[in-house]
Design a protein around this motif. Structure first.
Motif, PDB file in Angstrom:
ATOM      1  N   ALA A  76       0.822  -1.216   0.000  1.00 44.78           N
ATOM      2  CA  ALA A  76       0.000   0.000   0.000  1.00 44.78           C
ATOM      3  C   ALA A  76       0.850   1.257   0.000  1.00 44.78           C
ATOM      4  O   ALA A  76       0.576   2.207  -0.748  1.00 44.78           O
ATOM      5  CB  ALA A  76      -0.933  -0.015   1.209  1.00 44.78           C
ATOM      6  N   THR A  77       1.880   1.303   0.832  1.00 45.12           N
ATOM      7  CA  THR A  77       2.708   2.510   0.884  1.00 45.12           C
ATOM      8  C   THR A  77       3.508   2.697  -0.396  1.00 45.12           C
ATOM      9  O   THR A  77       3.725   3.830  -0.836  1.00 45.12           O
ATOM     10  CB  THR A  77       3.666   2.478   2.094  1.00 45.12           C
ATOM     11  OG1 THR A  77       4.424   1.252   2.074  1.00 45.12           O
ATOM     12  CG2 THR A  77       2.912   2.579   3.406  1.00 45.12           C
ATOM     13  N   GLY A  82       5.320   5.861  -3.288  1.00 45.87           N
ATOM     14  CA  GLY A  82       6.523   5.584  -4.066  1.00 45.87           C
ATOM     15  C   GLY A  82       7.559   4.840  -3.254  1.00 45.87           C
ATOM     16  O   GLY A  82       7.568   4.864  -2.020  1.00 45.87           O
ATOM     17  N   ARG A  83       8.461   4.174  -3.944  1.00 41.10           N
ATOM     18  CA  ARG A  83       9.414   3.277  -3.291  1.00 41.10           C
ATOM     19  C   ARG A  83      10.419   4.011  -2.403  1.00 41.10           C
ATOM     20  O   ARG A  83      10.926   3.443  -1.427  1.00 41.10           O
ATOM     21  CB  ARG A  83      10.166   2.469  -4.354  1.00 41.10           C
ATOM     22  CG  ARG A  83      10.944   1.282  -3.823  1.00 41.10           C
ATOM     23  CD  ARG A  83      11.478   0.428  -4.962  1.00 41.10           C
ATOM     24  NE  ARG A  83      10.396  -0.129  -5.751  1.00 41.10           N
ATOM     25  CZ  ARG A  83       9.759  -1.254  -5.421  1.00 41.10           C
ATOM     26  NH1 ARG A  83      10.080  -1.908  -4.325  1.00 41.10           N
ATOM     27  NH2 ARG A  83       8.801  -1.718  -6.200  1.00 41.10           N
ATOM     28  N   ALA A  92       9.089  -1.421   4.324  1.00 44.52           N
ATOM     29  CA  ALA A  92       9.956  -2.464   3.777  1.00 44.52           C
ATOM     30  C   ALA A  92      10.817  -3.085   4.873  1.00 44.52           C
ATOM     31  O   ALA A  92      11.006  -4.311   4.913  1.00 44.52           O
ATOM     32  CB  ALA A  92      10.842  -1.890   2.668  1.00 44.52           C
ATOM     33  N   ALA A  93      11.335  -2.246   5.762  1.00 44.63           N
ATOM     34  CA  ALA A  93      12.154  -2.762   6.864  1.00 44.63           C
ATOM     35  C   ALA A  93      11.329  -3.646   7.792  1.00 44.63           C
ATOM     36  O   ALA A  93      11.810  -4.689   8.275  1.00 44.63           O
ATOM     37  CB  ALA A  93      12.779  -1.604   7.639  1.00 44.63           C
ATOM     38  N   GLU A 118      17.991   2.831  -0.223  1.00 42.93           N
ATOM     39  CA  GLU A 118      17.158   4.027  -0.043  1.00 42.93           C
ATOM     40  C   GLU A 118      17.633   4.864   1.142  1.00 42.93           C
ATOM     41  O   GLU A 118      17.703   6.104   1.057  1.00 42.93           O
ATOM     42  CB  GLU A 118      15.697   3.622   0.147  1.00 42.93           C
ATOM     43  CG  GLU A 118      15.067   2.925  -1.052  1.00 42.93           C
ATOM     44  CD  GLU A 118      14.978   3.800  -2.286  1.00 42.93           C
ATOM     45  OE1 GLU A 118      15.148   5.027  -2.174  1.00 42.93           O
ATOM     46  OE2 GLU A 118      14.752   3.250  -3.379  1.00 42.93           O
ATOM     47  N   LEU A 119      17.961   4.211   2.262  1.00 39.46           N
ATOM     48  CA  LEU A 119      18.407   4.964   3.434  1.00 39.46           C
ATOM     49  C   LEU A 119      19.764   5.627   3.190  1.00 39.46           C
ATOM     50  O   LEU A 119      20.010   6.732   3.683  1.00 39.46           O
ATOM     51  CB  LEU A 119      18.496   4.044   4.651  1.00 39.46           C
ATOM     52  CG  LEU A 119      17.169   3.586   5.250  1.00 39.46           C
ATOM     53  CD1 LEU A 119      17.431   2.684   6.449  1.00 39.46           C
ATOM     54  CD2 LEU A 119      16.301   4.773   5.655  1.00 39.46           C
ATOM     55  N   THR A 120      20.629   4.971   2.433  1.00 34.89           N
ATOM     56  CA  THR A 120      21.923   5.578   2.118  1.00 34.89           C
ATOM     57  C   THR A 120      21.726   6.841   1.286  1.00 34.89           C
ATOM     58  O   THR A 120      22.396   7.862   1.515  1.00 34.89           O
ATOM     59  CB  THR A 120      22.819   4.580   1.371  1.00 34.89           C
ATOM     60  OG1 THR A 120      23.045   3.428   2.199  1.00 34.89           O
ATOM     61  CG2 THR A 120      24.167   5.202   1.028  1.00 34.89           C
TER      62      THR A 120
END
Length: 243
Positions: A76-77, A82-83, A92-93, A118-120
């Protein structure tokens, strides 16, 4: 969705903050009973509630019950935001953590890799969240028998964490203790003894005597090697449950 769903989720967050996980789980369960099960129709409020329910269920030791809500929240998110959105990365985590706990290690590893990317991009490679995600991925790799990769990843994460945040940061101590336990299970007893002893000493120097992490590290240091662990250094042919 019923009106006031966001307020209800706020109430659940408050219960979690006060330590009442069971109360939060019941509140969310009641609210989610009549929710549309299709992620394509989810509102942001429903996605947030599903993600919170998944995290609460994991904290209560019920990862199999959490799996459906975690997958729903991630789908849903992703559609809604968006990713790369922080809400999607958090979902995702959560899903990766759930998949790890239910034995679906291959997909958990792929999700953790996405989270790290993504976090990087958002925080930089030295951020606490990125280093924690590397530590979580290392745990999944270790569970798959990819022990050399896992130990090297966790060693690198801990060394960078120590360099940036110092010896006394709790997440760094936890990484070091986890590394020592991995090394012990893999038969590297000298390295394991040294790292677990250092983790205990850092707890003594930097944490209160009654800090739960100090007790966890002490118990980990006293534990024996896992007799069932197998160092395959490649994905196990039997280790993953179906995704």
């Amino acid at each position: 969705m019923p009106s006031g769903f966001g307020d209800l989720t706020d109430q659940a967050h408050h219960l979690v903050s006060s330590g009442d996980l069971v109360g939060a789980q019941r509140l969310l369960s009641d609210a989610l009973t009549d929710a549309d099960p299709r992620p394509a129709n989810a509102t942001p409020e429903l996605a947030e509630a599903a993600s919170l329910q998944a995290r609460v269920l994991v904290a209560l030791g019920e990862p199999h019950s959490a799996r459906g809500w975690a997958a729903f929240a991630y789908a849903a998110t992703t559609r809604l935001h968006g990713r790369s959105d922080p809400r999607t990365v958090a979902a995702a985590a959560t899903l990766a953590a759930v998949l790890h706990r239910v034995g679906s290690h291959s997909r958990a590893a792929r999700l953790y890799q996405e989270v790290i990317i993504e976090l990087t991009a958002q925080d930089g490679p030295e951020s606490l969240r990125v280093l924690a995600a590397h530590a979580d991925l290392a745990t999944v790799e270790y569970a798959r028998g990819q022990c050399t990769v896992a130990r090297d990843r966790l060693q690198d994460a801990w060394e960078l964490h120590r360099e940036v945040y110092g010896d006394g940061h709790p997440s760094g101590i936890k990484m070091l203790a986890r590394l020592g336990a991995m090394q012990r299970d893999c038969g590297q007893f000298t390295e394991a003894h040294d790292n677990l002893a250092l983790a205990r000493e850092l707890c003594r120097q930097h944490l209160a005597a009654d800090d739960p992490l100090a007790a966890q590290v002490a118990a980990l240091a006293r534990a024996a090697a896992n007799p069932d662990h197998v160092c395959a250094d490649e994905p196990s042919a039997h280790g993953d449950a179906p995704t």
